[in-house]
Design a protein around this motif. Structure first.
Motif, short mmCIF file in Angstrom:
data_model
loop_
_atom_site.label_atom_id
_atom_site.label_comp_id
_atom_site.label_asym_id
_atom_site.label_seq_id
_atom_site.Cartn_x
_atom_site.Cartn_y
_atom_site.Cartn_z
N TRP A 157 74.32 53.63 90.57
CA TRP A 157 74.20 54.95 89.94
C TRP A 157 75.21 55.10 88.80
CZ3 TRP A 157 74.76 57.62 95.35
CH2 TRP A 157 73.62 57.35 96.11
N VAL A 158 76.47 54.74 89.08
CA VAL A 158 77.51 54.89 88.08
C VAL A 158 77.26 53.94 86.90
CG1 VAL A 158 79.98 54.61 87.62
CG2 VAL A 158 79.22 55.71 89.74
N LEU A 159 76.83 52.71 87.20
CA LEU A 159 76.57 51.73 86.14
C LEU A 159 75.45 52.20 85.22
CD1 LEU A 159 77.02 48.99 84.81
CD2 LEU A 159 75.45 47.99 86.50
N LEU A 160 74.34 52.63 85.79
CA LEU A 160 73.22 53.09 84.96
C LEU A 160 73.59 54.34 84.17
CD1 LEU A 160 70.19 52.60 87.40
CD2 LEU A 160 70.90 51.12 85.51
N GLY A 161 74.31 55.26 84.81
CA GLY A 161 74.74 56.46 84.09
C GLY A 161 75.65 56.11 82.93
N ALA A 162 76.60 55.19 83.15
CA ALA A 162 77.52 54.79 82.09
C ALA A 162 76.79 54.11 80.95
CB ALA A 162 78.60 53.86 82.66
N MET A 163 75.79 53.30 81.27
CA MET A 163 75.01 52.62 80.22
C MET A 163 74.27 53.63 79.37
SD MET A 163 73.60 49.23 82.23
CE MET A 163 72.73 48.62 80.78
N HIS A 164 73.73 54.66 79.99
CA HIS A 164 73.04 55.69 79.22
C HIS A 164 74.01 56.46 78.32
CE1 HIS A 164 68.75 55.90 80.10
NE2 HIS A 164 69.03 55.49 81.33
N VAL A 165 75.22 56.69 78.80
CA VAL A 165 76.22 57.36 77.96
C VAL A 165 76.54 56.49 76.75
CG1 VAL A 165 78.63 58.10 77.84
CG2 VAL A 165 77.23 58.74 79.81
N VAL A 166 76.68 55.20 76.96
CA VAL A 166 76.94 54.28 75.83
C VAL A 166 75.79 54.33 74.84
CG1 VAL A 166 77.22 51.86 75.18
CG2 VAL A 166 78.46 52.77 77.16
N VAL A 167 74.57 54.31 75.35
CA VAL A 167 73.40 54.40 74.47
C VAL A 167 73.45 55.69 73.66
CG1 VAL A 167 70.89 54.71 74.41
CG2 VAL A 167 71.90 52.94 75.86
N GLY A 168 73.79 56.80 74.31
CA GLY A 168 73.88 58.08 73.61
C GLY A 168 74.93 58.05 72.52
N VAL A 169 76.08 57.45 72.80
CA VAL A 169 77.14 57.36 71.79
C VAL A 169 76.68 56.52 70.61
CG1 VAL A 169 79.46 56.45 71.33
CG2 VAL A 169 79.01 57.72 73.44
N VAL A 170 76.02 55.41 70.87
CA VAL A 170 75.52 54.55 69.80
C VAL A 170 74.53 55.31 68.91
CG1 VAL A 170 74.13 52.50 69.29
CG2 VAL A 170 75.92 52.40 71.05
N ILE A 171 73.63 56.05 69.54
CA ILE A 171 72.66 56.84 68.77
C ILE A 171 73.38 57.89 67.94
CG2 ILE A 171 70.74 58.47 68.93
CD1 ILE A 171 69.88 57.01 71.50
N ALA A 172 74.35 58.57 68.54
CA ALA A 172 75.09 59.62 67.84
C ALA A 172 75.82 59.07 66.62
CB ALA A 172 76.08 60.30 68.78
N VAL A 173 76.43 57.91 66.76
CA VAL A 173 77.15 57.29 65.65
C VAL A 173 76.19 56.90 64.53
CG1 VAL A 173 78.50 55.27 64.96
CG2 VAL A 173 79.07 56.51 67.07
N ALA A 174 74.97 56.49 64.91
CA ALA A 174 74.00 56.05 63.91
C ALA A 174 73.37 57.21 63.15
CB ALA A 174 72.90 55.23 64.59
N VAL A 175 73.43 58.43 63.70
CA VAL A 175 72.85 59.59 63.03
C VAL A 175 73.72 59.97 61.83
CG1 VAL A 175 72.30 62.05 63.26
CG2 VAL A 175 71.77 60.47 65.13
#
Length: 338
Positions: free
Chosen positions: A284-302
């Protein structure tokens, strides 16, 4: 979006502010893009949406009062699919109605501000969201299994021999549960209504929306054995909410969030078919953390220009409105993200 919403603040006249559905007093004049001021403060709007989340999710039980309906739910084949579809449809209608009412009567914005328009962009956003969450599910689960962070489940009962009809029924129920029962309605309420309502501070809005969506999941039943596991389980809804919010902003459609949220449930089923079944707090923690990383990457790319558009017009304004010429605005309006 109404053309009056697109008019730069510096060029507006008081006469515009007296139009129906808008603030009529100088003290209620709105900021970026002269969007209408909501009738309630931000914390109240977030609390209202969060408080309505679980009650709306439970309205499907009203169908159980219909004589014979529970017998349909315990049936098989087409019968159970139709009964499940009716239940999911009632709940979806409840979410859509609540989201529309909050947008129209609290925020005083048109329904299209929810970003739920169905078009080519919506389909692309839906597919992109699912692809992201499926990749996270496979990569995260596979990594956890290979590294020994989690162990495959043992002692599972043998599956009965599946017929083509049973497979189609299971697939239909999975899709209905993933998208109609949960993904679409819940995302329209949170990444549709709440996100657009707070979008003058878009990054903060994503975080607040994710937290508001996550809190009711303390009541979720996902295999938690104690209070600590109930808290750790929250990493999952918070994580995919975080990535869903940023993808919806990047793709200008709430359907991107639907793809991640509904896709998360579908991806979990697909991953279980492709990899040894496993579950638990570490995953649960691993998948949640991976999604947070994905969100940060998307935010930086915007790009910064996109953040300014979101602040002025909301996350789902038509591109023509978002790129309309603007006059000079106050310095605080130019601040792009927070």
């Amino acid at each position: 979006m109404d053309t009056t919403d697109m008019t730069p603040t510096a060029t507006r006249t008081p006469a515009h502010d007296s139009s129906p559905g808008r603030a009529s007093h100088p003290t209620r004049a709105t900021s970026p893009g002269d969007r209408p001021s909501p009738r309630l403060p931000a914390w109240t709007r977030v609390l209202l949406a969060t408080a309505l989340f679980l009650p709306v999710a439970l309205i499907g039980v009203l169908l159980y009062l219909i004589p014979g309906f529970l017998d349909l739910m315990s049936g098989d084949g087409v019968t159970v699919v139709l009964a499940y579809a009716m239940t999911a449809g009632v709940i979806l209608a409840g979410y859509l109605l609540v989201s529309w009412a909050l947008t129209r009567f609290v925020d005083r914005r048109p329904a299209r501000a929810l970003g739920w328009r169905l078009d080519g962009r919506a389909l692309l956003a839906l597919v992109a969201g699912y692809a992201i969450t499926q990749a996270v599910s496979l990569l995260g689960t596979g990594t956890a299994l290979v590294t020994g962070l989690v162990e495959p489940m043992t002692g599972l009962p043998d599956l009965p021999e599946l017929t083509a009809g049973a497979i189609m029924t299971a697939l239909a129920i999975t899709l209905l549960r993933s998208f109609v029962l949960q993904g679409i309605g819940e995302e329209v309420l949170f990444r549709g209504y709440v996100l657009q309502s707070l979008s003058r501070r878009p990054i903060l809005a994503v975080a607040i929306t994710a937290a508001a969506f996550t809190l009711p999941h303390l009541a979720s039943s996902g295999g938690q054995q104690n209070l600590l596991e109930r808290v750790l389980f929250l990493a999952v809804p918070f994580g995919f909410s975080f990535s869903a919010g940023f993808l919806a902003i990047a793709m200008r459609s709430v359907w991107a969030a639907v793809g991640i949220h509904g896709g998360f449930h579908l991806a979990t089923a697909v991953t279980t078919l492709l990899l040894p079944p496993t579950d638990g707090p570490v995953l649960w923690v691993l998948l949640g953390a991976m999604h947070v990383v994905v969100g940060v990457v998307i935010a930086v790319a915007v790009p910064d220009s996109r953040w300014s558009e979101v602040r002025e017009h909301g996350p789902y304004a038509a591109r023509s409105a978002a790129t309309a010429p603007r006059s000079a605005v106050a310095p605080e309006v130019a601040s792009p993200r927070w």
